[in-house]
Design a protein around this motif. Structure first.
Motif, short mmCIF file in Angstrom:
data_model
loop_
_atom_site.label_atom_id
_atom_site.label_comp_id
_atom_site.label_asym_id
_atom_site.label_seq_id
_atom_site.Cartn_x
_atom_site.Cartn_y
_atom_site.Cartn_z
N LEU A 232 3.82 -15.37 -3.14
CA LEU A 232 2.75 -14.40 -3.40
C LEU A 232 2.81 -13.93 -4.84
N GLY A 233 1.66 -13.56 -5.37
CA GLY A 233 1.62 -12.91 -6.66
C GLY A 233 2.23 -11.51 -6.54
N LEU A 234 3.06 -11.15 -7.52
CA LEU A 234 3.74 -9.85 -7.49
C LEU A 234 2.85 -8.80 -8.14
N LYS A 235 2.50 -7.76 -7.37
CA LYS A 235 1.62 -6.71 -7.85
C LYS A 235 2.32 -5.35 -7.80
N PRO A 236 2.07 -4.50 -8.80
CA PRO A 236 2.72 -3.18 -8.82
C PRO A 236 2.47 -2.37 -7.55
N GLU A 237 1.31 -2.56 -6.94
CA GLU A 237 0.99 -1.82 -5.71
C GLU A 237 1.95 -2.14 -4.58
N HIS A 238 2.66 -3.26 -4.69
CA HIS A 238 3.54 -3.70 -3.62
C HIS A 238 5.03 -3.57 -3.96
#
Length: 325
Positions: free
Chosen positions: A34-40
Motif C-alpha cells: 500500500l501507499g504510505l499516507k500520513p493519515e494512516h
C-alpha cells in the motif's frame, strides 16, 4: 535555485534496522503493498498490520528532519519499502536538476528501499515545477535524452530503477515509435526495469481507442519488477468519446483486475501496489483491496515461468532505422 530549501547536501546515515526488520536491499515480497499516507501513520504504529510492503513518493520526504521522516523511519524498521519518484522529470528537454537528484539519492541511501522507481514523463521546464506528469513524443531525440537521464540517475543511485509506463490523453504527430517499442528500447539501452502500471495501460488504451490486451503485450513485461493498480474516473471528451482519467481516487475497476490477471500470466508473480492518493478511505478498506490483489497473486503457480510471451503484433510505427542510430 534550490527547490528543496530544507534539504542539505550532507546525506544522513542509513536507518538502523531492528532484528525483525527487512535487511538492506531486501527484495519486495511477492505480495500486495500500500501507499504510505500520513493519515494512516497512527494506525500502522498501533496495529502493525499484515501488509507486504509500503511505498512512498520521494518528494514528500525530501526534508532534513521533522515528523514525516520520523514516521517513515519507524515504519521502515518493520516493513519493506519502495520509493517512487514523481519529480525527476526524466523526459524533460533540460538537464536533470542535480540538486533534486542529490536529495533523492540521499533519501534512497538513508532508507535503503528494495525498489526505486520513476515515470516516463516530464514535470519541469525553465525552472518551473508542474504538479503533473506530462507526456512526451516517442522519437529518437526523446529516446536519447531519456536514456541519458536514466543513466545519470542510475549512476548516482548505484542501482537500476524501474520506469513506469504513463497514462496518456494526447499523442504526438512527431512520434515515430509505439509506446511499447520505445520502452523496450529504453530498457535495452539502460538496463533499467519496468514498473508495470496496469491501470495506466487500461486508461491509455481506452483513451486512444486501442485494445488494452494488445497494449499490455507490446510492453517489455519481461523486465517488470513491480506492478501498480489504481482506480480511475470517467468522463467524456469534447467529441463525446469516453475519457478515462488516472485519478488514484477510486477502487480498482473490474476491467483492470481482469487485465491484471493477464499481466500476471505474462510476468509471473510480482509485488503489487494498490495506489490511492485521493478520496482516501480508512486503512482497513485499502487493506481489503490489497488482500484481493493477493488472491489474484496466489492464483498464479509459484513455479510458473515468466510466462508465456504475448504473440508479437505489428505496431503502428517503424522504429527500426531510429533504433540503429
Amino acid at each position: 535555485m534550490n527547490p528543496h530549501p530544507a534539504f542539505t547536501s550532507a546525506c544522513v546515515a542509513p536507518v538502523t534496522l531492528t532484528r525483525h526488520s527487512p535487511p538492506d536491499s531486501w527484495p519486495l515480497p511477492l505480495r500486495a503493498g500500500l501507499g504510505l499516507k500520513p493519515e494512516h501513520f497512527a494506525h500502522i504504529h498501533e496495529h502493525q498490520p499484515d501488509v507486504g510492503f509500503f511505498e512512498v513518493h520521494a518528494e514528500n520526504y525530501l526534508v532534513a528532519g521533522g515528523p514525516m521522516l520520523h514516521h517513515l523511519t519507524r515504519i521502515r524498521e518493520s516493513y519493506a519499502l519502495s520509493i517512487h519518484g514523481v519529480g525527476l522529470s526524466i523526459g524533460g528537454e533540460e538537464p536533470l536538476d542535480t540538486v533534486h537528484l542529490e536529495a533523492v539519492a540521499c533519501l534512497v541511501q538513508r532508507y535503503q528501499p528494495a525498489v526505486f522507481s520513476e515515470h516516463l514523463a516530464w514535470s519541469s521546464h525553465g525552472g518551473v515545477f508542474f504538479n503533473d506528469l506530462l507526456p512526451l513524443p516517442y522519437n529518437l531525440p526523446t529516446l536519447q535524452r531519456v536514456c541519458e537521464h536514466i543513466d545519470q540517475i542510475q549512476n548516482r543511485l548505484g542501482r537500476p530503477l524501474l520506469l513506469e509506463n504513463p497514462s496518456t490523453y494526447v499523442e504526438f504527430i512527431s512520434s515515430t515509435w509505439s509506446e511499447g517499442d520505445f520502452l523496450r528500447e529504453v530498457v535495452q539501452r539502460t538496463g533499467c526495469g519496468l514498473l508495470l502500471d496496469v491501470n495506466n495501460v487500461y486508461v491509455s488504451a481506452i483513451n486512444h481507442g486501442r485494445d488494452p490486451m494488445r497494449s499490455l503485450c507490446e510492453l517489455p513485461c519481461q523486465a517488470a519488477g513491480e506492478i501498480h493498480l489504481a482506480g480511475f474516473a470517467e468522463d467524456l471528451d469534447a467529441a463525446g468519446d469516453r475519457l478515462l482519467i488516472d485519478t488514484h481516487g477510486a477502487p480498482v475497476a473490474e476491467a483492470v483486475w481482469a487485465l491484471y490477471d493477464t499481466a500476471l500470466a505474462i510476468t509471473g508473480r510480482l509485488p503489487t501496489l494498490i495506489e490511492r492518493d485521493n478520496d482516501l478511505p480508512a486503512f482497513e478498506v485499502l487493506r481489503q483491496e490489497a488482500r484481493l490483489a493477493e488472491k489474484h497473486l496466489s492464483a498464479i503457480a509459484p513455479t510458473a515461468s515468466h510466462a508465456k510471451p504475448c504473440p508479437r503484433t505489428k505496431t503502428r510505427y517503424a522504429p527500426t532505422q531510429e533504433a540503429r542510430a
